[in-house]
Design an enzyme around this catalytic site. Structure first.
Site, PDB file in Angstrom:
ATOM      1  N   CYS A 118       0.863  -1.178   0.000  1.00  0.00           N
ATOM      2  CA  CYS A 118       0.000   0.000   0.000  1.00  0.00           C
ATOM      3  C   CYS A 118       0.904   1.233   0.000  1.00  0.00           C
ATOM      4  O   CYS A 118       1.838   1.323   0.804  1.00  0.00           O
ATOM      5  CB  CYS A 118      -0.910   0.030   1.223  1.00  0.00           C
ATOM      6  SG  CYS A 118      -1.975   1.494   1.300  1.00  0.00           S
ATOM      7  N   ASP A 119       0.618   2.187  -0.883  1.00  0.00           N
ATOM      8  CA  ASP A 119       1.472   3.371  -0.988  1.00  0.00           C
ATOM      9  C   ASP A 119       0.959   4.553  -0.175  1.00  0.00           C
ATOM     10  O   ASP A 119       1.500   5.652  -0.279  1.00  0.00           O
ATOM     11  CB  ASP A 119       1.639   3.784  -2.449  1.00  0.00           C
ATOM     12  CG  ASP A 119       0.316   4.109  -3.133  1.00  0.00           C
ATOM     13  OD1 ASP A 119      -0.688   4.332  -2.431  1.00  0.00           O
ATOM     14  OD2 ASP A 119       0.281   4.135  -4.376  1.00  0.00           O
TER      15      ASP A 119
ATOM     16  N   HIS B  18      -4.453   1.093   6.146  1.00  0.00           N
ATOM     17  CA  HIS B  18      -5.277   2.297   6.314  1.00  0.00           C
ATOM     18  C   HIS B  18      -5.734   2.462   7.760  1.00  0.00           C
ATOM     19  O   HIS B  18      -6.813   2.994   8.022  1.00  0.00           O
ATOM     20  CB  HIS B  18      -6.492   2.270   5.377  1.00  0.00           C
ATOM     21  CG  HIS B  18      -6.153   2.382   3.932  1.00  0.00           C
ATOM     22  ND1 HIS B  18      -7.107   2.340   2.934  1.00  0.00           N
ATOM     23  CD2 HIS B  18      -4.970   2.554   3.295  1.00  0.00           C
ATOM     24  CE1 HIS B  18      -6.514   2.460   1.746  1.00  0.00           C
ATOM     25  NE2 HIS B  18      -5.221   2.603   1.952  1.00  0.00           N
TER      26      HIS B  18
ATOM     27  N   TYR C  59      -6.756   7.837   7.110  1.00  0.00           N
ATOM     28  CA  TYR C  59      -7.963   7.014   7.031  1.00  0.00           C
ATOM     29  C   TYR C  59      -8.582   6.746   8.404  1.00  0.00           C
ATOM     30  O   TYR C  59      -9.745   6.328   8.478  1.00  0.00           O
ATOM     31  CB  TYR C  59      -7.650   5.684   6.342  1.00  0.00           C
ATOM     32  CG  TYR C  59      -7.577   5.776   4.837  1.00  0.00           C
ATOM     33  CD1 TYR C  59      -8.672   5.455   4.040  1.00  0.00           C
ATOM     34  CD2 TYR C  59      -6.415   6.186   4.201  1.00  0.00           C
ATOM     35  CE1 TYR C  59      -8.617   5.529   2.655  1.00  0.00           C
ATOM     36  CE2 TYR C  59      -6.338   6.276   2.823  1.00  0.00           C
ATOM     37  CZ  TYR C  59      -7.439   5.944   2.050  1.00  0.00           C
ATOM     38  OH  TYR C  59      -7.371   6.036   0.681  1.00  0.00           O
TER      39      TYR C  59
ATOM     40  N   ARG D 234     -16.852   9.808  -4.017  1.00  0.00           N
ATOM     41  CA  ARG D 234     -15.531   9.753  -4.655  1.00  0.00           C
ATOM     42  C   ARG D 234     -15.574   8.948  -5.960  1.00  0.00           C
ATOM     43  O   ARG D 234     -14.891   9.288  -6.931  1.00  0.00           O
ATOM     44  CB  ARG D 234     -14.513   9.147  -3.684  1.00  0.00           C
ATOM     45  CG  ARG D 234     -13.078   9.080  -4.194  1.00  0.00           C
ATOM     46  CD  ARG D 234     -12.472  10.451  -4.361  1.00  0.00           C
ATOM     47  NE  ARG D 234     -11.103  10.374  -4.848  1.00  0.00           N
ATOM     48  CZ  ARG D 234     -10.398  11.409  -5.234  1.00  0.00           C
ATOM     49  NH1 ARG D 234     -10.916  12.629  -5.184  1.00  0.00           N
ATOM     50  NH2 ARG D 234      -9.162  11.269  -5.670  1.00  0.00           N
TER      51      ARG D 234
END
Length: 436
Positions: free
Chosen positions: A170-171, A200, A258, A278
């Site tokens: 995950c970036d 997150h 998050y 979104r």
């Protein structure tokens, strides 16, 4: 060095150009002879094939072959690396993930809350199928997985394929660090960060700056207390400034942005537009623009056609592939089975922690014991995610209801059941049958 074959699973994604751009820039560390785009959506894959082929021609990489396919045997046979970024159900189902919870006054988000759980149940089966294809056609390949929600996906794969050569990536932490460095006057390339949590769902405890030769966490926390973060994209500007808000409430660590969905779901629901989420922004922005670029290439329009913000997404996954190939022992934030990395958290939790990557795979760094506040939050989230994966493998409505009820964005079992029942109908084509 042998040139590598890379397959992008979910090749039609609008993130694919960023990955390929990073591949092209990294030819000294990750030389590539062939790129394969694998996607079950023929239209999106065809569009991306045109764009990637155009990129290669424009940048002088005609020696790299690019192919498109929906056939797993063609996609994976003899591949060296599989970059997985599949989105099961596409943006149409993401829109439902976001809008259904909002109808009930709950967080509607693609990876967090009940939207994230819906996406997780939808993604497990196809991701396991993909892993099976790789085991059959390219058993020595490394799978670098960007498919969300990462900890749920990783838990499911760990159960069915315990020895798989797969790294979950995950970036978001890189995005947070880049934003902090840019706004507060640092060079992130000099940072060695210590972070723990779930995907997150985590916190920074230390950021050592090699050039300054000190831990800059205290000064970052001070800046976050007083100095606004400025981002061009309004939604990301709000998201990163929620980090500031959380630091003002809980000043000991820098949280992943998050966490706002778990700490302040009421604030998010009040802010969100239940009719335009979104997913709609992406449909009207990145998706539409990508289609228009492909049409220009198809119609041989001249001039500057490509218009992408490449970001860190591609660079991160290519760096990991290069670290594997060259035994670089480079440090990343990765999603791994805990196994004592966080010593006072259950060993079978899937956590996000610093780890080194070399030829033999991932070596997670052992951290110190964590405090009760973070531990309690993480334990509840881990239990909820494990129950959700149980629901998938056991076809259990009861386990799914338990997972939905335990999710920390949900105030009671009544609304958990209401959302679950509506999600079952919305995901009829994707979820396993859940037996009561």
């Amino acid at each position: 060095m042998k040139k590598q074959i890379i397959t992008v699973a979910g090749g039609g994604s609008t993130y694919t150009p960023g990955i390929i751009q990073a591949v092209l820039h990294g030819q000294n560390r990750l030389p590539v002879s062939e790129i394969r785009l694998y996607d079950i959506d023929a239209t999106r894959n065809e569009n991306m094939y045109l764009i990637i082929q155009y990129m290669l021609e424009q940048q002088g990489f005609s020696n790299i072959q690019v192919k498109q396919t929906a056939n797993p045997e063609e996609a994976f046979t003899n591949a060296d690396f599989i970059f997985s970024q599949i989105r099961v159900g596409g943006l149409t189902m993401r829109e439902k993930d976001e809008k259904i919870p909002l109808k009930y006054g709950l967080v509607g988000q693609e990876t967090c809350g009940l939207g994230g759980f819906a996406y997780g149940l939808r993604s497990i089966g196809p991701l396991l199928e993909l892993v099976g294809f790789v085991q059959k056609y390219a058993p020595e390949a490394w799978i670098l997985n960007y498919t969300n929600p990462e900890t749920i996906i990783s838990e499911a794969v760990r159960r069915q394929y315990p020895g798989i050569r797969m790294i979950n990536v995950c970036d978001m932490t890189i995005g947070i660090e880049d934003t902090l460095a840019k706004n507060y006057g640092y060079d992130r390339d000099n940072w060695i960060a210590t972070y723990y949590g779930l995907n997150h769902f985590g916190w920074y405890t230390k950021i050592y700056d090699k050039s300054l030769k000190r831990d800059i966490m205290p000064e970052l926390l001070e800046k976050l207390q007083t100095q606004e973060i400025k981002e061009e994209d309004p939604s990301w500007n709000r998201a990163f400034n929620m980090i500031r808000f959380m630091v003002q409430q809980f000043p000991d660590n820098i949280p992943n942005n998050y966490l706002e969905y778990y700490f302040y779901p009421d604030m998010y629901v009040n802010y969100a537009d239940p009719n335009y989420t979104r997913a709609n922004t992406i449909m009207d922005g990145r998706e539409r623009k990508t289609h228009e670029m492909a049409e220009k290439i198809r119609n041989k329009v001249e001039g500057d056609i490509l218009d992408f913000y490449f970001g860190v997404h591609g660079v991160y996954i290519v760096d990991i592939a290069a670290a594997l190939l060259n035994d670089e022992k480079k440090r990343f934030m990765l999603i791994v089975e805990n196994k004592g990395a966080i010593p006072n958290l259950r060993a079978d939790a899937v956590v996000e922690v610093p780890a080194y990557v070399g030829a033999t795979g991932v070596e997670a760094i052992r951290l110190s014991a964590i405090g009760d506040f973070h531990k309690g939050l993480m334990e509840a989230q881990v239990a909820a995610e494990k129950l959700l994966v149980d629901a998938y493998f056991e076809n259990s409505y009861q386990k799914a209801l338990q997972a939905f009820t335990l999710n920390q964005t949900v105030p009671n079992a009544t609304v958990a059941k209401q959302v679950l029942d509506e999600m079952i109908k919305a995901n009829e084509a994707y979820w396993p049958e859940l037996n009561k």
